[in-house]
Design a protein around this motif. Structure first.
Motif, PDB file in Angstrom:
ATOM      1  N   ALA A   6       1.036  -1.270   0.150  1.00 23.18           N
ATOM      2  CA  ALA A   6      -0.337  -0.411  -0.043  1.00 23.18           C
ATOM      3  C   ALA A   6       0.796   0.894   0.548  1.00 23.18           C
ATOM      4  O   ALA A   6       1.528   1.739   1.161  1.00 23.18           O
ATOM      5  N   GLU A   7       0.358   1.748  -1.654  1.00 24.81           N
ATOM      6  CA  GLU A   7       1.855   2.771  -0.769  1.00 24.81           C
ATOM      7  C   GLU A   7       1.047   3.842  -2.491  1.00 24.81           C
ATOM      8  O   GLU A   7       0.856   3.775  -3.597  1.00 24.81           O
ATOM      9  N   ASP A   8       0.812   5.252  -2.275  1.00 25.14           N
ATOM     10  CA  ASP A   8       0.170   5.765  -2.553  1.00 25.14           C
ATOM     11  C   ASP A   8       1.469   6.517  -4.273  1.00 25.14           C
ATOM     12  O   ASP A   8       0.485   7.498  -5.125  1.00 25.14           O
ATOM     13  N   ALA A   9       2.242   7.015  -3.425  1.00 26.18           N
ATOM     14  CA  ALA A   9       3.478   7.501  -4.598  1.00 26.18           C
ATOM     15  C   ALA A   9       3.531   6.631  -5.909  1.00 26.18           C
ATOM     16  O   ALA A   9       4.232   5.329  -5.888  1.00 26.18           O
ATOM     17  N   ALA A  10       3.326   7.009  -6.635  1.00 23.63           N
ATOM     18  CA  ALA A  10       3.346   5.411  -7.470  1.00 23.63           C
ATOM     19  C   ALA A  10       4.723   4.700  -8.191  1.00 23.63           C
ATOM     20  O   ALA A  10       5.019   3.939  -8.140  1.00 23.63           O
ATOM     21  N   ARG A  13       5.539   2.898  -5.592  1.00 15.53           N
ATOM     22  CA  ARG A  13       4.812   1.111  -5.174  1.00 15.53           C
ATOM     23  C   ARG A  13       5.301   0.435  -6.389  1.00 15.53           C
ATOM     24  O   ARG A  13       5.658  -0.501  -6.621  1.00 15.53           O
ATOM     25  N   GLU A  14       5.401   1.088  -7.091  1.00 13.60           N
ATOM     26  CA  GLU A  14       6.064   0.266  -8.177  1.00 13.60           C
ATOM     27  C   GLU A  14       7.494  -0.821  -8.227  1.00 13.60           C
ATOM     28  O   GLU A  14       7.706  -1.125  -8.915  1.00 13.60           O
ATOM     29  N   GLU A  32      -3.110   1.982  -3.916  1.00 12.49           N
ATOM     30  CA  GLU A  32      -3.004   3.611  -3.369  1.00 12.49           C
ATOM     31  C   GLU A  32      -3.718   3.493  -2.058  1.00 12.49           C
ATOM     32  O   GLU A  32      -3.368   5.440  -1.869  1.00 12.49           O
ATOM     33  N   ASP A  33      -4.813   2.877  -1.704  1.00 14.26           N
ATOM     34  CA  ASP A  33      -5.286   3.975  -0.195  1.00 14.26           C
ATOM     35  C   ASP A  33      -5.450   2.867   0.942  1.00 14.26           C
ATOM     36  O   ASP A  33      -4.849   2.500   0.034  1.00 14.26           O
ATOM     37  N   THR A  51       3.373  -0.983   4.673  1.00  7.22           N
ATOM     38  CA  THR A  51       2.378   0.506   3.735  1.00  7.22           C
ATOM     39  C   THR A  51       3.024   1.311   4.049  1.00  7.22           C
ATOM     40  O   THR A  51       3.944   1.324   5.289  1.00  7.22           O
ATOM     41  N   MET A  55      -1.746   8.249   2.997  1.00  3.40           N
ATOM     42  CA  MET A  55      -2.269   8.274   2.218  1.00  3.40           C
ATOM     43  C   MET A  55      -3.684   8.015   1.588  1.00  3.40           C
ATOM     44  O   MET A  55      -3.996   8.543   3.286  1.00  3.40           O
ATOM     45  N   ASN A  59      -5.603  10.916   3.544  1.00  2.00           N
ATOM     46  CA  ASN A  59      -4.309  11.739   3.594  1.00  2.00           C
ATOM     47  C   ASN A  59      -3.414  11.755   4.709  1.00  2.00           C
ATOM     48  O   ASN A  59      -3.174  12.898   5.181  1.00  2.00           O
TER      49      ASN A  59
END
Length: 218
Positions: A6-10, A13-14, A32-33, A51, A55, A59
């Protein structure tokens, strides 16, 4: 192992997905949330969750709150918080939960990929890995009276214990003998009132540091 991220920064995350796959792990979901995180864990039942703290949807500390829910509902699932935020009482509650593996690492202090992967293995195996800076932050806000009796050196040793270091690694890092480390650890156990029959006293010593963190604040 099977992992939910779980990570909102693309990009972050990738990047985590690619890293874990390179080491042979299966990323069963990358979201992402926090709401998606809870749904993914309920559906996939992974071995471990990675995680962030802040997020969507609010936020704020949604990721940390979700981690607490996961720890309560699925104690067998390891939870590794990887964040740039030190956290507060929610972090203390997460770490102090006695069931299952847990970790709290700061993104900008993870110096080597191998160290991160080792931490993930420890958490998946039911162990505890905490960045000493997180310990220091929580202790600055809350100092249980028993903790106040520890010397500065004993605090250093306990911080390194929290990071999962062996006695040999602690000795090398502090430039003292391993015998001196054993003596410091014995003093820590004695001052915190931990007896031999208490089981894993290294873990209990770290938890004692954090269990008086008070009520959550936002």
């Amino acid at each position: 192992m099977r992992v939910v991220i779980a990570e909102d920064a693309a990009l972050m995350r990738e990047g985590l997905v690619a890293l874990l796959q390179r080491f042979g792990h299966e990323v069963v979901s990358a979201v992402e949330d926090a709401d998606e995180l809870l749904r993914a864990v309920a559906e996939q039942r992974p071995d471990v969750v990675i995680t962030d703290v802040r997020m969507p949807p609010r936020n704020l500390d949604d990721g940390l709150r979700a981690a607490l829910e996961i720890r309560a509902a699925h104690p067998g699932i390891g939870v590794l918080v990887l964040s740039q935020y030190l956290g507060d009482a929610y972090a203390a509650k997460l770490i102090a939960e006695p069931r299952g593996g847990v970790g709290y690492l700061l993104k900008d202090r993870v110096g080597r990929v191998t160290d991160f992967m080792h931490s993930l293995d420890v958490v998946a195996g039911g162990g505890i890995v905490i960045d000493p800076k997180v310990i220091g932050h929580l202790m600055a806000a809350n100092r249980p009276r028993a903790i106040d009796t520890l010397s500065e050196r004993e605090r250093e040793v306990l911080g390194r214990m929290a990071a999962g270091e062996s006695n040999g690694h602690i000795a090398a890092g502090l430039h003292v003998t391993e015998g001196a480390v054993v003596k410091h650890i014995g003093n820590i156990f004695a001052k915190l009132g931990l007896q031999a029959e208490d089981g894993n006293r290294r873990v209990l010593a770290v938890l004692t540091y954090l269990q008086a963190a008070g009520e959550p604040r936002i």
